[in-house]
Structures are given as structure tokens and as C-alpha cells.
Enzyme design. Structure first.
Site: not given
Ligand SMILES: *[C@@H]1O[C@H](CO)[C@@H](O)[C@H](O)[C@H]1NC(C)=O
Ligand SMILES: *[C@@H]1O[C@H](CO)[C@@H](O)[C@H](O)[C@H]1NC(C)=O
Ligand SMILES: *[C@@H]1O[C@H](CO)[C@@H](O)[C@H](O)[C@H]1NC(C)=O
Ligand SMILES: *[C@@H]1O[C@H](CO)[C@@H](O)[C@H](O)[C@H]1NC(C)=O
Ligand SMILES: *[C@@H]1O[C@H](CO)[C@@H](O)[C@H](O)[C@H]1NC(C)=O
Ligand SMILES: *[C@@H]1O[C@H](CO)[C@@H](O)[C@H](O)[C@H]1NC(C)=O
Ligand SMILES: *[C@@H]1O[C@H](CO)[C@@H](O)[C@H](O)[C@H]1NC(C)=O
Ligand SMILES: *[C@@H]1O[C@H](CO)[C@@H](O)[C@H](O)[C@H]1NC(C)=O
Ligand SMILES: *[C@@H]1O[C@H](CO)[C@@H](O)[C@H](O)[C@H]1NC(C)=O
Ligand SMILES: *[C@@H]1O[C@H](CO)[C@@H](O)[C@H](O)[C@H]1NC(C)=O
Ligand SMILES: *[C@@H]1O[C@H](CO)[C@@H](O)[C@H](O)[C@H]1NC(C)=O
Ligand SMILES: *[C@@H]1O[C@H](CO)[C@@H](O)[C@H](O)[C@H]1NC(C)=O
Length: 546
Positions: A199, A269, A272, A413, A453
């Protein structure tokens, strides 16, 4: 006679050991009582002259150090140390109006490596936990308060020297001081130097590569707060979009975390290949919130009105400037579960608020309910000490110095959109005119699916980014070990194997492990048990030239 001679030879041998170093790993023998003596006899101010001593002690493994002076906002009142260390805490002056509170922890069992740790946000919180993590893995490790105490920014007001420390000087100073102490304490310099930060700490690492290319051989940064001025504006812009909780169309946390997040997953979702609550590549998720508009007779606890759908669109859109230019990319969908804590909470984002108050406008009355384009312009125009941190060329670090840069970013994040790191990667690629296969020689960026995060989340988020996110010091599954192997053996990480324990507790066993791909590769399900790494493959997206 013979026995005496042998004793003499043995004595010489042990004397040589104690002088020259004992094991290939380090200078001090594990049982050597002289370590604590050497610690206390060491004179740090001979090597870091412009300083005062705050603490100087031998600390045995298992001891919990107390930090009564640590600012309460940092929430770091103590730290249990994992291995025997010599702790040296200094106040190093950086100007006549500023200084850094510095910690250098020198482990008994030293690998010859040096580690500097970073901070976060606009804070001045020492990451004792990261220093200990370095020590536990044999690094001589340092950290600092980055020039001011606590999580707030009031220390910046009318003191550019404190700001200078925050932007770059503190990290450079502690890298130098830490190396000085390391070399003197072990009687030989560190072989290689590393940096670890996330960060705001990620920004510090990129700044070091940009300004002080010789400070580190390997840099690991997570969710870097690069493009700092624009990122600060982007964060400040949310309050105006969401409104306060009392405003008529405010979207409550329960809605974001409940039916809105469910709808994001419903739409994205399985792109993938697996419905596991984790969107591997959020760039492919073009969320359509209109699907949430209430139909006739529907209970409004499960749906939204037009105005609320507009709020979602705005929250998930990029921020544009006065001439329509991109200021900062959009928040990635999927992060709403945690974004309700700060960006979607209907309150000013504290770090942005303090930055505008104490740095940009020098007034404590700035109010970001009325945040506007002129604020973006003002933040960018000031750009103190080039805090922006958006290099297009870090060749001084990667070229002659052969530095290696490993970047990671959680794809869920909630504080810095991961799209900003993809944009930065492309910015660097264009800046030096290289394809990703060429950048791979010195820069690798791993997208960590299902990670919030810097750490935690539903995905396989434990990648060695800190002690709490580490399952061992193996280059396959640990970003710090990976950069060490890259620097010292020339073997770059192809993937990073992440782990997720059930309820994040080791005793519950592994819930899933997954190999995270380096950008621009994309993780795709190929069949089998989706919780196992071999059921996934890193594929090259069509658009990439390589
Ligand atoms: C490190 O040592 C060098 C010379 O030995 C000295 O010039 C420098 O000031 C020291 N750095 C710090 C941060 O004290
Ligand atoms: C200690 O730090 C303060 C600023 O935090 C600085 O003003 C002072 O000069 C420093 N003292 C020494 C002896 O380094
Ligand atoms: C900052 O915190 C350190 C302890 O971590 C303390 O020694 C120092 O006095 C504090 N500085 C200020 C300006 O409060
Ligand atoms: C360390 O601090 C935590 C709070 O963060 C507290 O719960 C714990 O009891 C402290 N441990 C010791 C040994 O002081
Ligand atoms: C010393 O550190 C190395 C590398 O971290 C480790 O493999 C070894 O087990 C450690 N030795 C002792 C005695 O702790
Ligand atoms: C560090 O360098 C020294 C020589 O300066 C060497 O003996 C030692 O093995 C090196 N350690 C590592 C971990 O590479
Ligand atoms: C809407 O749903 C909530 C929670 O499920 C329930 O408490 C409430 O009675 C419902 N309202 C109507 C009008 O059906
Ligand atoms: C930052 O925002 C300004 C608008 O204030 C824009 O001109 C600039 O291109 C942006 N920079 C980046 C790297 O996004
Ligand atoms: C705030 O103070 C800084 C120096 O600390 C200065 O560069 C900047 O221009 C000031 N901003 C305003 C709006 O006065
Ligand atoms: C590389 O370092 C040289 C010498 O310090 C400097 O002149 C040059 O601007 C640096 N290049 C970049 C891209 O930062
Ligand atoms: C990047 O910076 C290096 C060092 O300053 C310079 O030699 C090189 O030409 C730069 N590359 C580009 C594409 O500008
Ligand atoms: C994990 O946490 C959930 C929710 O708190 C709980 O229901 C479940 O029993 C926990 N599982 C384990 C193995 O601890």
C-alpha cells in the site's frame, strides 16, 4: 605435549571461529553467550552519527517487547520476537526540523541478507511484525516511523521536512543506517538488500527504485499507492458519490455485502470456469447493476431504485479530470464486501481527508463532501517532493544494478483498485518500450485473486507478504523468498502458490491453494478439484503481443 599442542590448535580454531564467523549462515553461534555481550558492547552511534539512542538491548526469542511510546492509532503496543536479536532503536535526525524513529533488529542467526520494511497509508507506524518476520528468516531488518507518529497527517502541516521524510527520505536514510549497523555488527556488509512493503509501503518501494536504485537488490511491493496524487483524489471522490448514511438513496453495507455482491458473482464468478466466490480476472467483469432494479411488487430489501443503480455505476467508474482525461481507474467489482468499511461507508476517507487538509490546502476545514475537479487539479499541481511516484523508466534499478521488482495486488482490494497496478505495469512497459516477456527479466506482477487490501480474503491469499501470511520460506509460495532466489540465483518466480486455511486458521487445514499468474497471464480452470492448484492454468490472453 601432544595433547597440549592439540588444545592449542583447538583454541586457535575456536578463536578463529569467533573472529571470522562460525557457520555459513551467520556470524554468531546459536549457543554463543557472547552474542548478548557483543550486542551491548556495540556502539551504534559510531556508525549512525546523527542520532540519539532510544533503546539498545539483547532480546531473547519469545520475549514480548512493549512499546509504550508507540502512537495508539498505530495499534502496535507490543511485539513478540521469534528469534534472539540485538535491538537498536534510534532517533535519526534528517533536518533541523525532522527526524525518524528507527528500529534495527539484528538476529543472532544471520543469513547475510538485509531487509528494510515500509509503512502504510499516510501513516508513521513501524511495522514491528514485518521486522520480526525478516529476523525469523535470517534477515537483519529495519523499520521506521517514516518521519512522523500515528496514522494521521497533521505533522505535515507547515513542516515540509516531515513531508520530505514521508515521501522518500526516511526510507533512504534507514536503508543506509541499517546497512551501516549491519556491516559493523557482523563485521561484514550484507550480501544483498531487500525491501518489503504494501500500500503506502508499496509506493515507498517504487520510489526507492526510481530515486535510489542502489539501495535494494530486490523489492517486493503489494498494492502500491503509485499515482499517489490522483489516487488520493480518487479515494476522496467516493464520499460525494455515496452520500452520507442519512441521505435518501444511501446504499447500506448489508445491501453491498448481500444481494449486490451476490449479483456481481452471479454475473462474473464463472467467467474463469468455477463458481467459487472468486473472480480470477475482474477486468473481464463488466458488472451491469441495472439487473438489480426492483420489479413490481418486489421487496425493496433485495433490490434498488434507479438512483441507487446510478450510484453503483458511478462508484464503479473511473475518475476523469477537467478535460475528460483519466485520473484514476475504476474500482474492481467484487471488492464491495470490504469497501463498505471505508470507501463506501458514507464518510470521508481518512487518509485523503488528512492529505487535503494538512498538505494540499493547509487548513483543517477541508470537507470532502464537496470534493470536485478543482481538488484533483490542486493535489496534482502541488505534488510535493514528487510524491506522485509514477516512473515510466526504472532502468537505473533494473539495468546496471540488476535489481528485481516483484509486485502483487489483491483482486478484491477494497482500498486501491487493482486496475491501477495493471495500468502502472503498462505505463512502465510503454515507457521503456518492452513487451511483457522482456519486462519479465526484472519486473513481475502477480494478480492475487480473492485477496483484499494487502492480505486476507476468500482467495488463496497467503503468499508470504508478512509473517501472518506465510506458510514457510519457500520461493514457490513466498514472495520474499521468491525475490531472494531471483536476485541470488537468477531464478525468477513463474507463479506464486497461495494458500487459504479454513477460517484462516492453520489448525482447520487448507481450504484451497492456487497458483497465481503473473500479468498478463490469466488464471483459468482446466478441470478437476478447483481447490487444488493443478486444476488451473495460466493462459495468455488473446490481446497480448509477445
Ligand atoms: C553510514 O556511514 C557512512 C560512512 O561510513 C556515513 O557517511 C553515513 O552518514 C552513514 N549513514 C547514516 C544514515 O548514518
Ligand atoms: C529526534 O527527532 C526529532 C524529530 O522527531 C528531531 O527534531 C530531533 O533533532 C531528533 N534528535 C536527535 C538527537 O536526533
Ligand atoms: C514518536 O514516537 C516515539 C516512540 O515510538 C517517541 O519516542 C517520540 O517522542 C514520538 N515523537 C513525537 C513527536 O511524539
Ligand atoms: C499485546 O497487545 C495486544 C493488543 O494488541 C494485547 O491483547 C496483548 O495482551 C498484549 N500482549 C502482551 C504480552 O503484552
Ligand atoms: C539459521 O537460519 C537458517 C536460515 O534461516 C535456518 O535454516 C537454520 O535452521 C537456522 N539455524 C538455527 C540454529 O536457528
Ligand atoms: C555472503 O557473502 C559471503 C562472502 O562475502 C559468503 O561467504 C556467504 O556465503 C554469502 N552468504 C550468502 C547467503 O550468500
Ligand atoms: C421484506 O423483507 C424483509 C426481510 O426479509 C422482511 O422483514 C419484510 O417483512 C419484507 N417486507 C415485505 C413488504 O414483504
Ligand atoms: C492524474 O490526473 C491528472 C488530472 O489532474 C491527469 O492529467 C494525469 O494524466 C493523471 N495522471 C495519471 C498517471 O493518471
Ligand atoms: C501549503 O504549504 C506548503 C508548504 O508546506 C506549500 O507548498 C503549499 O503551497 C501550501 N498550500 C496552500 C494552499 O497554501
Ligand atoms: C539514471 O541515473 C542517472 C544518474 O544519476 C540520471 O541522470 C538519470 O536521470 C536516471 N534515469 C532515470 C530514468 O531515472
Ligand atoms: C531509461 O533510463 C535509462 C537510464 O537513465 C536510459 O539510459 C534509457 O535510455 C531510458 N530508456 C528510455 C526508453 O527512455
Ligand atoms: C468457520 O467459521 C464459520 C463462521 O464463523 C463457522 O460456522 C465454522 O464452524 C468455522 N469452521 C471451522 C472449521 O472452524
Amino acid at each position: 605435549m601432544m595433547a597440549q599442542f592439540l588444545l592449542f590448535v583447538l583454541a586457535l580454531f575456536f578463536f578463529a571461529l569467533s573472529v571470522l564467523g562460525s557457520t555459513p549462515q551467520g556470524f554468531f553461534l546459536r549457543q554463543d553467550p557472547s552474542f548478548s555481550t557483543a550486542c551491548l558492547e556495540f556502539e551504534p552511534l559510531n556508525y549512525v552519527p546523527n542520532a540519539a539512542v532510544n533503546a539498545h538491548e539483547f532480546v531473547a526469542a519469545g520475549t514480548t517487547l512493549q512499546f509504550p511510546g508507540s502512537d495508539p492509532s498505530c495499534a502496535t503496543p507490543n511485539q513478540t520476537v521469534s528469534v534472539d536479536i540485538c535491538r537498536i532503536a534510534l532517533n535519526i535526525s534528517t533536518s533541523d526540523r525532522s527526524g525518524v524513529i528507527f528500529e534495527s533488529w539484528l538476529p543472532r542467526n544471520w543469513t547475510g541478507r538485509f531487509l528494510a520494511t515500509g509503512n502504510g497509508g499516510i501513516d508513521g507506524c513501524i511495522k514491528y511484525d514485518d521486522i520480526n518476520y525478516g529476523n525469523a528468516n535470517g534477515f537483519s531488518a529495519v523499520g521506521s516511523n517514516n518521519g512522523h507518529n500515528g496514522t494521521g497527517g497533521s505533522a505535515f502541516l507547515n513542516n515540509p521536512e516531515v513531508l520530505n521524510d514521508y515521501v522518500y527520505r526516511s526510507l533512504h536514510t534507514i536503508a543506509e543506517a541499517g546497512k551501516n549497523l549491519t556491516a559493523a555488527f557482523y563485521s561484514r556488509p550484507a550480501n544483498n538488500s531487500y525491501y518489503l512493503g504494501c500500500s503506502g509501503g508499496g509506493r515507498q518501494g517504487i520510489k526507492a527504485a526510481e530515486m535510489f536504485p542502489e539501495d535494494f537488490n530486490g523489492i517486493v511491493v503489494g498494492a502500491p499507492a503509485v499515482n499517489f496524487n490522483n489516487m488520493t483524489s480518487w479515494r476522496a471522490s467516493f464520499f460525494g458519490k455515496t452520500g452520507a448514511p442519512s441521505s435518501p438513496n444511501f446504499i447500506p453495507a448489508s445491501a453491498w455485502q448481500g444481494f449486490i455482491h451476490d449479483k456481481v458473482l452471479k454475473q462474473c464468478d464463472t467467467i474463469d470456469g468455477v463458481a467459487d466466490g472468486i473472480i480470477e480476472d475482474p477486468t473481464l467483469c463488466d458488472f451491469r447493476p441495472e439487473a438489480l432494479i426492483c420489479s413490481a411488487g418486489q421487496n425493496s430489501t433485495d433490490c434498488l431504485n434507479e438512483a441507487q443503480v446510478e450510484i453503483i455505476r458511478s462508484v464503479l467508474s473511473p475518475l476523469y479530470g477537467a478535460s475528460g482525461e483519466l485520473v484514476f481507474p475504476a474500482m474492481q467489482p467484487g471488492s464491495e464486501v470490504m469497501a463498505v468499511q471505508k470507501l463506501y461507508a458514507g464518510a470521508p476517507f481518512p487518509y485523503s481527508l488528512d492529505w487535503f487538509r494538512y498538505v494540499v490546502y493547509n487548513t483543517s476545514t477541508f470537507d470532502d463532501t464537496h470534493f470536485s475537479i478543482s481538488d484533483i487539479t490542486a493535489a496534482q499541481a502541488l505534488n510535493p517532493f514528487n510524491v506522485q511516484t509514477y516512473p515510466s523508466n526504472i532502468s537505473n534499478f533494473t539495468g546496471p544494478h540488476k535489481g528485481k521488482l516483484l509486485i502483487f495486488h489483491g483482486q478484491q482490494d477494497q482500498q486501491i483498485t487493482s486496475f491501477a497496478t495493471e495500468r502502472f505495469y503498462k505505463h512502465l512497459a510503454e515507457g521503456v518500450g518492452l513487451y511483457s516477456t522482456q519486462l519479465d527479466e526484472f519486473l513481475r506482477f502477480f494478480r492475487i485473486s480473492g485477496m483484499f487490501h494487502c492480505n486476507s480474503g476468500p482467495g488463496a491469499w497467503m503468499i508470504g507478504q508478512a509473517g501472518s501470511g506465510s506458510i514457510g520460506f519457500d520461493p514457490e509460495s513466498n514472495v520474499l523468498a521468491a525475490v531472494v532466489q531471483w536476485v541470488e540465483e537468477g531464478l525468477p518466480p513463474e507463479t506464486i502458490l497461495g494458500t487459504k486455511y479454513v477460517n484462516d486458521s492453520k489448525v482447520n487445514g487448507v481450504e484451497r491453494s492456487r497458483r497465481h499468474c503473473r500479468f498478463p497471464y490469466r488464471n483459468t480452470y482446466i478441470g478437476g478439484n478447483a481447490s487444488l492448484p493443478q486444476s488451473w492454468e495460466c493462459i495468455v490472453p488473446d490481446f497480448v503481443e509477445h
